[in-house]
Design a protein around this motif. Structure first.
Motif, PDB file in Angstrom:
ATOM      1  N   GLY A  58       0.635  -0.981   0.045  1.00 45.13           N
ATOM      2  CA  GLY A  58       0.047   0.269   0.079  1.00 45.13           C
ATOM      3  C   GLY A  58       0.723   1.460  -0.412  1.00 45.13           C
ATOM      4  N   ASP A  59       0.990   2.339   1.210  1.00 40.73           N
ATOM      5  CA  ASP A  59       1.552   3.447   1.568  1.00 40.73           C
ATOM      6  C   ASP A  59       2.953   3.345   2.114  1.00 40.73           C
ATOM      7  N   ASP A  60       2.571   1.910   2.294  1.00 40.30           N
ATOM      8  CA  ASP A  60       4.415   1.472   3.230  1.00 40.30           C
ATOM      9  C   ASP A  60       5.162   0.879   2.804  1.00 40.30           C
ATOM     10  N   PHE A  61       6.567   1.430   3.265  1.00 37.05           N
ATOM     11  CA  PHE A  61       7.549   1.349   2.768  1.00 37.05           C
ATOM     12  C   PHE A  61       8.481   1.134   3.250  1.00 37.05           C
ATOM     13  N   THR A  62       9.049  -0.550   3.006  1.00 37.76           N
ATOM     14  CA  THR A  62      10.670  -0.909   3.821  1.00 37.76           C
ATOM     15  C   THR A  62      11.663  -0.958   2.760  1.00 37.76           C
ATOM     16  N   THR A  63      12.760  -0.245   2.988  1.00 33.95           N
ATOM     17  CA  THR A  63      13.707  -0.281   2.752  1.00 33.95           C
ATOM     18  C   THR A  63      14.743  -1.144   3.614  1.00 33.95           C
ATOM     19  N   ALA A  64      16.504  -2.137   2.979  1.00 32.85           N
ATOM     20  CA  ALA A  64      16.736  -1.736   3.443  1.00 32.85           C
ATOM     21  C   ALA A  64      18.258  -1.906   2.345  1.00 32.85           C
ATOM     22  N   GLY A  65      19.302  -1.407   3.133  1.00 38.79           N
ATOM     23  CA  GLY A  65      20.894  -1.545   2.103  1.00 38.79           C
ATOM     24  C   GLY A  65      21.249  -0.795   3.335  1.00 38.79           C
ATOM     25  N   PRO A  66      22.658  -0.201   2.811  1.00 36.41           N
ATOM     26  CA  PRO A  66      23.789   0.881   3.626  1.00 36.41           C
ATOM     27  C   PRO A  66      23.215   1.810   3.746  1.00 36.41           C
ATOM     28  N   LYS A  67      24.112   2.545   4.721  1.00 41.63           N
ATOM     29  CA  LYS A  67      23.387   3.500   4.884  1.00 41.63           C
ATOM     30  C   LYS A  67      23.121   4.964   4.785  1.00 41.63           C
ATOM     31  N   ASP A  68      24.340   5.455   3.398  1.00 40.57           N
ATOM     32  CA  ASP A  68      24.250   6.549   2.744  1.00 40.57           C
ATOM     33  C   ASP A  68      23.270   6.459   1.576  1.00 40.57           C
ATOM     34  N   SER A  69      23.431   4.997   1.021  1.00 44.62           N
ATOM     35  CA  SER A  69      22.188   4.296   0.484  1.00 44.62           C
ATOM     36  C   SER A  69      20.746   5.030   0.634  1.00 44.62           C
ATOM     37  N   LEU A  70      20.650   4.218   1.881  1.00 48.81           N
ATOM     38  CA  LEU A  70      19.417   4.801   2.579  1.00 48.81           C
ATOM     39  C   LEU A  70      19.105   6.261   3.123  1.00 48.81           C
TER      40      LEU A  70
END
Length: 210
Positions: A11-23
């Motif tokens: 829906g309108d919820d995003f969960t993101t994983a990755g390196p700190k600078d990329s986040l």
């Protein structure tokens, strides 16, 4: 992909994983376009959060790995709606028992005014079962009676509630690991339902230990 970011969208919820600078980059890009409420950011750093909620699930970062737990309010509400709160309520160690042929032959349909309550309770149990594999089968059997709720179905709901009194929480522990293979297990009970002779199939997919 070059930034090593993985995103899941519900829906309108995003969960993101990755390196700190990329986040940091991803968050800035999203803020340029949308109004955002930014949740916790889990990680090993001293300033990183160690617990956050994702779609009401509780996710924790530990020194050994990640932990995942169902929304505790769902079990609490189910117990409240079943009037199984407070001291003196007996708990049980299994979430369900299979009805025998005699019980099924003597089954009584609930009064029509009780159907809505039963369906609401069954739906909450089914929602909780998405994060509680120990109650999946019991919740599924209860939901089979949605169309025609019965006294056996209500008894099964109360038993499930008493089990949740015994085990209100289930925490998945997912240690950090490297996994190159998946193991898959499947089974079925072949016509296990005494009412319909329908089968229940199930399975488990495991990358490494998880």
């Amino acid at each position: 992909k070059p930034r090593g970011i993985m995103v899941s969208v519900h829906g309108d919820d995003f969960t993101t994983a990755g390196p700190k600078d990329s986040l940091d980059w991803f968050e800035a890009q999203m803020k340029n376009k949308y109004e955002l409420t930014v949740g916790g950011r889990l990680g090993p750093g001293a300033r990183d959060d160690k617990e956050a909620t994702v779609l009401n699930r509780v996710i924790r970062w530990t020194s050994q790995g990640l932990e995942h737990e169902a929304d505790p309010r769902q079990a609490e509400r189910l117990l409240e709606e079943l009037d199984l709160e407070g001291d003196g309520v007996k708990s049980v160690v299994t979430p369900g028992v299979k009805a025998n042929a005699q019980q099924i032959s003597e089954e009584i349909e609930l009064l029509e005014r009780e159907h809505t309550r039963f369906r609401g309770l069954a739906a909450r149990a089914n929602y909780l079962a998405a994060d509680r594999p120990d109650i999946i089968f019991a919740a599924k059997e209860i939901c089979r009676l949605m169309a025609k709720p019965t006294d056996l179905g209500m008894a099964a709901l109360k038993r499930l509630g008493r089990y949740l009194r015994y085990r209100p929480r289930l925490v998945f522990q997912m240690p950090f690991q490297s996994a190159s293979t998946w193991h898959v297990y499947t089974d079925t009970d072949w016509a296990g339902c005494a009412r319909t002779r329908k089968s229940t199939s199930g399975g488990c997919l495991m990358p490494g230990q998880h």
